[in-house]
Design a protein around this motif. Structure first.
Motif, PDB file in Angstrom:
ATOM      1  N   SER A 466      -9.937  -5.312 -10.366  1.00 31.78           N
ATOM      2  CA  SER A 466      -9.131  -6.749  -9.888  1.00 31.78           C
ATOM      3  C   SER A 466      -9.854  -7.998 -10.108  1.00 31.78           C
ATOM      4  O   SER A 466      -9.762  -8.873  -9.442  1.00 31.78           O
ATOM      5  CB  SER A 466      -8.434  -6.792  -8.712  1.00 31.78           C
ATOM      6  OG  SER A 466      -7.304  -7.656  -8.501  1.00 31.78           O
ATOM      7  N   GLN A 471      -3.456  -8.367  -7.822  1.00 33.70           N
ATOM      8  CA  GLN A 471      -2.680  -8.366  -6.757  1.00 33.70           C
ATOM      9  C   GLN A 471      -2.242  -9.386  -6.311  1.00 33.70           C
ATOM     10  O   GLN A 471      -0.946  -9.567  -5.343  1.00 33.70           O
ATOM     11  CB  GLN A 471      -3.419  -7.409  -5.599  1.00 33.70           C
ATOM     12  CG  GLN A 471      -3.724  -6.078  -6.118  1.00 33.70           C
ATOM     13  CD  GLN A 471      -5.145  -6.003  -6.323  1.00 33.70           C
ATOM     14  OE1 GLN A 471      -5.619  -6.927  -6.819  1.00 33.70           O
ATOM     15  NE2 GLN A 471      -5.877  -4.904  -6.102  1.00 33.70           N
ATOM     16  N   HIS A 496       1.984  -4.721 -11.012  1.00 37.66           N
ATOM     17  CA  HIS A 496       2.211  -5.279  -9.802  1.00 37.66           C
ATOM     18  C   HIS A 496       2.970  -6.337  -9.769  1.00 37.66           C
ATOM     19  O   HIS A 496       2.758  -7.401 -10.742  1.00 37.66           O
ATOM     20  CB  HIS A 496       0.838  -5.666  -9.225  1.00 37.66           C
ATOM     21  CG  HIS A 496      -0.174  -4.555  -9.011  1.00 37.66           C
ATOM     22  ND1 HIS A 496      -0.416  -4.024  -7.696  1.00 37.66           N
ATOM     23  CD2 HIS A 496      -0.754  -3.824  -9.803  1.00 37.66           C
ATOM     24  CE1 HIS A 496      -1.401  -2.966  -7.753  1.00 37.66           C
ATOM     25  NE2 HIS A 496      -1.675  -2.868  -9.310  1.00 37.66           N
ATOM     26  N   LEU A 511       0.333  -9.783  -1.386  1.00 40.77           N
ATOM     27  CA  LEU A 511       0.020  -8.885  -2.334  1.00 40.77           C
ATOM     28  C   LEU A 511       1.251  -8.385  -3.016  1.00 40.77           C
ATOM     29  O   LEU A 511       2.222  -8.382  -2.304  1.00 40.77           O
ATOM     30  CB  LEU A 511      -0.885  -7.790  -1.879  1.00 40.77           C
ATOM     31  CG  LEU A 511      -2.164  -8.237  -0.897  1.00 40.77           C
ATOM     32  CD1 LEU A 511      -2.575  -7.030  -0.394  1.00 40.77           C
ATOM     33  CD2 LEU A 511      -2.973  -8.706  -2.119  1.00 40.77           C
TER      34      LEU A 511
END
Length: 559
Positions: A466, A471, A496, A511
């Motif tokens: 990430s 997220q 996501h 998130l």
């Protein structure tokens, strides 16, 4: 009657609790020799004797303390990322990260970076979402000369990587914005001067990320840093900072928490020093995947964390203070904005942070030509030009447009981030930069008929770590190798949806959610992003953000 003996809890490798005996190979090499010491060997041995003279602990370990990672060997596809050793994955070239605290640069420094890109990095240069600049194709033989040029120009690579205090994110409009609550520039400078390169802080459990802003746009992604100082006004003490701790993403994302403490400008550097020492002494060192500060804060809670910080490290109690208000302005600073001195600053969007030697040189020339000699990189892979005379702003914008740097970009060009990806990164499974650029080009054509009243952020990452903050994006795409029902493997992106940090559109960070079984390939990524964007526009309530819609929509609407 049998009795059972309760097993003692396993040591986590906390120096203040368990002692300093190293409990894994990374801790062993750090204990054997401080990472900062490797510079002398690079200059006196490796740069003279070449790549083959570098032992593994320096090559894959300590050289990071000076901003150097081996880059991925060309031609190794993502199916082998998890199979090969670091030596097998590594090329004989390095990525070099230039540490730019607060992202602040002069046009002369930009020219120095352009020259290094031209002479040593095959023209490469990437603006990161940590306000750094990264080069590729660096040979060890060239490193001493690069350091000389950087340091002569007031720049450095020290602790740009490794288990160290990394670059300090700072508001790109520090000291110039008419909306500013407090200028963080002096605090950032004090921390760098006093503590960066201090060997008492150069062996941390893992990296330590910092962010400081005094701007109401909340422009330093404060929710995902180990420590953040966010500008607020105390009713009695005046302007200062609200203290946050324990944020971080990767495979176990956790948003930072407020400690409820107010920090004055005079206290700020000491508070930073107190927290990093707390992390050094109490952070978990047994397992690398639990060594970030967020795990300690999760176990302790903010109240205990604050008590230890104040009682054991500061020696006094901090005042209680207010929390930051909701963001009142876009945090990326794209476009033309007035400074408090009557000049303008202008925010431009390179495509996913990718620039080059030619672009760097030309942007320095263009800025100088209108009398603007200060540049700042942002935590969103963007750049600002400061001190632009109002009557010459259009001239600057036109010059930058020729370089592919836009002050009025399309929504997706404005809000797309991408990590380094498989082109150079040893951890990646998929290509990211060129994939992102192609998706942007396609979406600009396909969605030209729709009106987005706010950008939809698209973040593309090459692995689970990430670096591109998947997220916390409206649409976050995580590259991976997936097995199909017929047993074959293919590269795809896990989706996501609905993440985001506090912004002008939302008061609270959150998130994203995943949709079970939903994967997209590079080839069908434009189709998917177009489809989910049109689904949002058709199904949203009045003034509803993409994130709010994505969290209430059913799975079929999100596919």
């Amino acid at each position: 009657m049998t009795t059972t003996t309760k097993r003692a809890p396993r040591a986590e490798g906390q120096w203040a609790v368990d002692g300093t005996a190293p409990l894994n190979p990374n801790e062993v090499f750090k204990a054997a020799d401080d990472g900062l010491h490797v510079r002398k060997r690079i200059e006196e041995i490796y740069a003279k004797q070449g790549f083959d003279s570098i032992p593994s602990d320096d090559l894959h370990g300590r050289m990071r303390w000076w901003g150097l990672y081996t880059q991925r060997r060309q031609g190794i596809d993502g199916s082998r990322t998890a199979e090969l050793t670091p030596d097998q994955l590594s090329d004989r070239y390095f990525m070099m990260r230039v540490r730019l605290d607060g992202g602040a640069l002069s046009t002369e420094q930009i020219r120095t970076l352009a020259g290094i890109s031209r002479d040593f990095a095959r023209g490469t240069a990437d603006i990161t979402d940590r306000q750094n600049l990264q080069f590729h194709w660096i040979t060890v033989e060239s490193v001493p000369e690069i350091w000389r040029r950087l340091e002569d120009a007031g720049m450095q690579t020290i602790e740009a990587c490794g288990d160290t205090p990394r670059v300090i994110l700072g508001s790109p409009v520090a000291g110039i914005s008419a909306d500013e609550i407090i200028d963080p520039t002096p605090v950032i400078a004090e921390i760098v001067e006093r503590f960066i390169g201090d060997e008492s802080l150069s062996n941390l459990p893992r990296k330590f990320k910092s962010a400081i802003t005094g701007h109401p746009s909340l422009d330093v992604v404060h929710e995902i840093n180990d420590i953040s100082l966010v500008g607020v006004v105390h009713p009695e003490l005046g302007a200062g900072y609200d203290l946050w701790a324990g944020g971080g993403l990767s495979v176990a994302p956790r948003l930072a928490q407020r400690l409820g403490a107010f920090v004055t400008a005079e206290q700020a550097a000491d508070v930073w020093h107190a927290e990093i020492r707390l992390f050094r002494d109490y952070g978990y060192r047994r397992l690398r995947n639990r060594a970030r500060l967020k795990f300690l804060l999760a176990d302790w809670g903010p109240q205990r964390f604050r008590e230890v910080l104040e009682n054991e490290y500061l020696g006094y109690r901090l005042a209680d203070g207010p929390e930051p208000g909701p963001s009142s302005l876009p945090a990326d600073h794209i476009g033309v904005h007035p400074q408090k001195d009557g000049l303008n600053y202008v925010g431009f969007a390179p495509t996913v942070g990718r620039v080059s030697e030619d672009i760097l040189e030309a942007l320095a020339d263009a800025a100088d030509s209108v009398g603007a000699r200060r540049i700042r990189f942002t935590p969103h892979q963007k750049l600002l030009v400061l001190d632009v005379p109002p009557e010459r702003t259009d001239e600057l914008i036109a010059s930058f447009e020729k370089l592919g740097l836009r002050a009025n970009p399309s929504p997706f060009r404005r809000a797309t981030l991408a990590c380094t990806g498989i082109e150079y990164c040893k951890l990646a499974f998929v290509e990211t930069k060129s994939t992102a650029a192609a998706v942007i080009d396609t979406l600009e054509q396909r969605l030209a008929d729709v009106s987005l009243d706010r950008p939809i952020s698209l973040h593309i990452n090459g692995c689970p770590n990430s670096c591109a903050r998947i997220q916390t994006a409206d649409i976050g795409l995580k590259g991976q190798l997936q097995k199909n029902p017929d047993g074959t493997e293919e590269f795809a992106f896990q989706v996501h949806l609905g993440g985001g940090l506090a912004s002008v559109d939302r008061e609270d960070a959150g998130l994203g959610r995943t949709v079970r079984g939903l994967k997209v390939t590079s080839a069908n990524m434009p189709d998917y992003v177009e489809r989910v964007t049109r689904s949002y526009l058709a199904g949203r309530k009045p003034d509803e953000t993409f994130a709010d819609w994505a969290h209430r929509a059913d799975d079929e609407e999100l596919r």
